[in-house]
Design an enzyme around this catalytic site. Sequence first.
Site, PDB file in Angstrom:
ATOM      1  N   PRO A 224      36.447  20.715  37.748  1.00  0.00           N
ATOM      2  CA  PRO A 224      35.290  21.023  38.541  1.00  0.00           C
ATOM      3  C   PRO A 224      33.868  20.303  38.460  1.00  0.00           C
ATOM      4  O   PRO A 224      33.643  20.752  36.993  1.00  0.00           O
ATOM      5  CB  PRO A 224      36.153  22.876  38.240  1.00  0.00           C
ATOM      6  CG  PRO A 224      36.836  22.205  37.366  1.00  0.00           C
ATOM      7  CD  PRO A 224      36.898  21.826  36.509  1.00  0.00           C
ATOM      8  N   GLU A 225      33.132  21.246  39.396  1.00  0.00           N
ATOM      9  CA  GLU A 225      31.808  21.167  39.192  1.00  0.00           C
ATOM     10  C   GLU A 225      31.052  22.369  39.112  1.00  0.00           C
ATOM     11  O   GLU A 225      32.113  22.783  39.593  1.00  0.00           O
ATOM     12  CB  GLU A 225      31.156  19.763  39.768  1.00  0.00           C
ATOM     13  CG  GLU A 225      32.065  18.401  39.990  1.00  0.00           C
ATOM     14  CD  GLU A 225      31.348  17.259  40.272  1.00  0.00           C
ATOM     15  OE1 GLU A 225      29.929  16.742  40.825  1.00  0.00           O
ATOM     16  OE2 GLU A 225      32.638  16.846  40.764  1.00  0.00           O
TER      17      GLU A 225
ATOM     18  N   HIS B 130      51.729  24.398  32.261  1.00  0.00           N
ATOM     19  CA  HIS B 130      50.303  24.650  32.253  1.00  0.00           C
ATOM     20  C   HIS B 130      50.174  25.782  32.152  1.00  0.00           C
ATOM     21  O   HIS B 130      48.242  25.677  32.665  1.00  0.00           O
ATOM     22  CB  HIS B 130      49.958  23.680  32.749  1.00  0.00           C
ATOM     23  CG  HIS B 130      50.897  22.189  32.981  1.00  0.00           C
ATOM     24  ND1 HIS B 130      50.947  21.489  31.726  1.00  0.00           N
ATOM     25  CD2 HIS B 130      51.507  21.133  33.909  1.00  0.00           C
ATOM     26  CE1 HIS B 130      51.939  19.943  31.624  1.00  0.00           C
ATOM     27  NE2 HIS B 130      52.010  19.858  33.169  1.00  0.00           N
TER      28      HIS B 130
END
Length: 271
Positions: A2-3, A91
């Site tokens: 993610p940016e 996860h």
Amino acid sequence: MPELPEVETTRRGVAPHVVGQVVSRLVVRDRRLRWPVQQGLEDIVGGQAVLAVDRRAKYLLFRMERGSLMLHLGMSGSLRVLLEPAPPRLHDHLELILSSGASLRYTDPRRFGSLHWLPGESASHPLLCRLGPEPLAEQFQGDYLHSLGRGRRSSVKSFIMDASVVVGVGNIYACEALHVAGIHPARAAGRIGRERYQRLAVAIRAVLEQAIAAGGTTLRDFVGAGGQPGYFSQALRVYGRAGEPCLRCAAPVRVQRLAQRSTYYCAACQH
DNA sequence: CCGGACGCCTGTCGGC
DNA sequence: TGCCGACAGGCGTCCG
């Protein structure tokens, strides 16, 4: 992964479900993130109300009564709202269970993300104190980039991906913004004039805002707080389009390695 | 100080 | 089909 747009999309999706709620329990299923999750964090966080959800750079900050939880999504992390309990999957490392019965679940296959507790008002955490300006803030202007870039020999792409220069610009949006601004990614940061930096600052802001409006970019595994993908993937101009025609001039988009990152650009219209 | 390389992890994909 | 290397949205640290 993610940016800034993906983190902002997550923040907006999550906030309505958590603000005003009390954390009834924090569950840490795997402490082995980028930095080990602090022992006893469950006891600190449990029972506190969430007052707000902020974002600084790519960090999500859950403002609570006695401090802030600082979450980074790393390269492959995502945070989803679960409206009712569901068995954890592989996860699923963290879960913030809320008094409403909903919860926030953090999933991160690569475990490059992190979770920290910042006591009280501590805005000067080592991970935060050297960060540059927010690209969507008023004071982020071409003049700022121009003066900071003076004398720098590194590529302009590395320059805008440096979080001490400006935060939130990762590999995708650096490529996209440079294409919009017509600047070659390998050009030295110190060899770009004021006018072109002005265009670059505008391009960075425009690309990030468009991506936020589209709910971010999903390449592989990014999902927003409701589990939905980001649609900015459809609007990418150069990233991931090697060999395809440039949308401005139809020359084939090229890819080259720059500072260990795949860099997409058009050699015909970026100089 | 600056810039580039490395390493942390797991999953996926392409080539042989 | 299986194996192996390359690569993936980040970023702190180390080294020259």
